[in-house]
Design an enzyme around this catalytic site. Structure first.
Site, short mmCIF file in Angstrom:
data_model
loop_
_atom_site.label_atom_id
_atom_site.label_comp_id
_atom_site.label_asym_id
_atom_site.label_seq_id
_atom_site.Cartn_x
_atom_site.Cartn_y
_atom_site.Cartn_z
N THR A 11 0.99 -1.28 0.60
CA THR A 11 0.54 0.62 -0.63
C THR A 11 1.07 1.39 0.00
O THR A 11 -0.11 2.57 -0.49
CB THR A 11 -1.01 0.39 1.53
OG1 THR A 11 -0.34 0.27 2.80
CG2 THR A 11 -2.25 -1.38 1.13
N SER A 12 2.08 1.25 0.33
CA SER A 12 2.63 2.58 0.14
C SER A 12 4.74 2.16 -0.21
O SER A 12 4.74 0.76 -0.58
CB SER A 12 3.26 3.36 1.04
OG SER A 12 3.45 2.24 2.47
N ARG A 34 -1.83 -4.89 5.94
CA ARG A 34 -2.96 -4.80 7.69
C ARG A 34 -3.84 -3.85 7.24
O ARG A 34 -4.98 -4.67 8.09
CB ARG A 34 -1.77 -4.06 8.09
CG ARG A 34 -0.82 -4.96 8.51
CD ARG A 34 0.11 -4.01 10.42
NE ARG A 34 0.42 -2.91 9.56
CZ ARG A 34 1.13 -2.06 10.20
NH1 ARG A 34 0.84 -2.23 11.50
NH2 ARG A 34 1.49 -1.28 10.24
N ASP A 60 -1.82 -8.99 8.53
CA ASP A 60 -0.23 -8.87 9.43
C ASP A 60 0.73 -9.41 9.91
O ASP A 60 -0.04 -10.58 10.24
CB ASP A 60 -1.16 -8.04 10.55
CG ASP A 60 0.01 -7.94 11.86
OD1 ASP A 60 1.20 -7.65 11.38
OD2 ASP A 60 -0.25 -7.11 13.06
N TYR A 149 18.01 -3.98 12.79
CA TYR A 149 17.59 -4.45 11.10
C TYR A 149 18.82 -4.53 10.18
O TYR A 149 18.12 -5.41 9.29
CB TYR A 149 17.05 -2.83 11.28
CG TYR A 149 17.21 -2.02 9.71
CD1 TYR A 149 14.70 -2.40 9.62
CD2 TYR A 149 17.24 -2.27 8.80
CE1 TYR A 149 14.44 -2.74 8.38
CE2 TYR A 149 16.68 -1.54 6.79
CZ TYR A 149 15.57 -2.11 7.03
OH TYR A 149 14.78 -1.58 5.91
N LYS A 153 18.66 -8.39 8.09
CA LYS A 153 18.82 -7.60 6.34
C LYS A 153 20.08 -8.78 5.81
O LYS A 153 19.74 -9.14 5.24
CB LYS A 153 18.56 -6.60 6.19
CG LYS A 153 17.04 -5.27 6.42
CD LYS A 153 16.03 -6.23 5.48
CE LYS A 153 14.98 -5.26 5.54
NZ LYS A 153 14.01 -5.72 4.75
N VAL A 182 14.99 5.48 0.44
CA VAL A 182 14.28 5.48 -0.45
C VAL A 182 12.83 6.42 0.14
O VAL A 182 13.07 6.37 1.56
CB VAL A 182 13.31 4.48 -1.58
CG1 VAL A 182 12.86 4.49 -2.03
CG2 VAL A 182 14.99 3.53 -1.25
N THR A 184 9.57 7.23 1.40
CA THR A 184 8.80 6.01 1.75
C THR A 184 8.24 6.64 2.37
O THR A 184 8.74 7.66 3.74
CB THR A 184 8.87 4.55 1.49
OG1 THR A 184 9.98 5.06 2.70
CG2 THR A 184 10.01 4.49 -0.01
#
Length: 252
Positions: A11-12, A34, A60, A149, A153, A182, A184
């Site tokens: 959605t984004s 979600r 979710d 994080y 990754k 990016v 977003t």
């Protein structure tokens, strides 16, 4: 023959850009996120623009139930998925050791367990019908020691590289997509201060997607969009570890 793609976090940001670009290329879509209202809005827009079928799956992916719902869409042999894009993600503003461990558990589920479960479902299904493709959205952070994080990754990059080699004989291609910053909603949702990031380091989501798909067509297991990030990633991967660690400390 019409192809079908499943995109998580659609959605984004990068996920939305993937859904839009794949729709333009004639893929029917399964989009996962979600929020049902946002999914339906994205689906309607893509149907109007591209004339493809778009199915909506509300899930979710940080929960077992959500992972199972998305996995079921991948194992539906009546409507087979040719391309899985594991994109759903989020980040926390604080460093590990200062954050709530329950939040870290949810991040682990979303960034590691969810793509693992969906890869498992996709590989088992694709292997039985002649092959397919998987894109796992990772990050250039995977190449530097930058907290939990980057560890998540790095895990995803390594699994992707191995799976691309291991399942080549059943015609399954797996790519780890490793963009840098990016434009977003990602950083805003994570309440992260990115005001100090130089303009030249920012990428556009649509450009990241077209680079990824071009590299997928060339069977590149690791895709790093843009020349500037290719250079930075190469330095991080090949310079002596103590030097990379010192550079990571400066960015804390």
């Amino acid at each position: 023959m019409t192809h079908r793609a499943l995109v998580t976090g659609a959605t984004s940001g990068i996920g939305l850009a993937f859904a839009q670009e794949l729709g333009k290329r004639g893929y029917d879509l399964v989009i996962v996120a979600r929020t049902t209202d946002r999914l339906e809005s994205v689906a309607a827009d893509i149907r109007d623009r591209s004339g493809v079928e778009v199915d909506v799956v509300t899930a979710d992916l940080s929960t077992d139930q959500g992972m199972q719902v998305a996995s079921n869409a991948l194992t539906d042999t009546t409507r087979p998925v040719d391309l899985l894009v594991n994109n759903a993600g989020a980040s926390l503003a604080g460093w590990f050791g200062t954050t709530d461990i329950a939040d870290e558990d949810r991040q682990l589920d979303l960034l590691v367990r969810a793509p693992m479960h969906l890869m498992d479902a996709a590989i088992k299904t694709m292997a039985g019908r002649g092959g397919g493709q998987i894109i796992n959205v990772a990050s250039v952070a995977a190449f530097t020691p930058r907290g939990v994080y980057s560890a998540h990754k790095a895990w995803l990059v390594n699994l992707s590289r191995w799976a691309d080699v291991h399942y080549d004989d059943v015609n399954i291609s797996v790519q780890a997509l490793c963009p840098g910053f990016v434009r977003t909603e990602f950083h805003q949702r994570g309440e992260m201060d990115v005001s100090g990031v130089p303009r030249w380091m920012w990428l556009k989501a649509d450009k990241v997607v077209t680079a990824s798909l071009a590299d997928l067509a060339r069977d590149k297991a690791v895709s790093v969009p843009s020349a500037r990030y290719k250079v930075l990633a190469a330095l991080a991967r090949h310079l002596p570890a103590p030097f990379v660690t010192r550079m990571a400390k400066r960015g804390r």
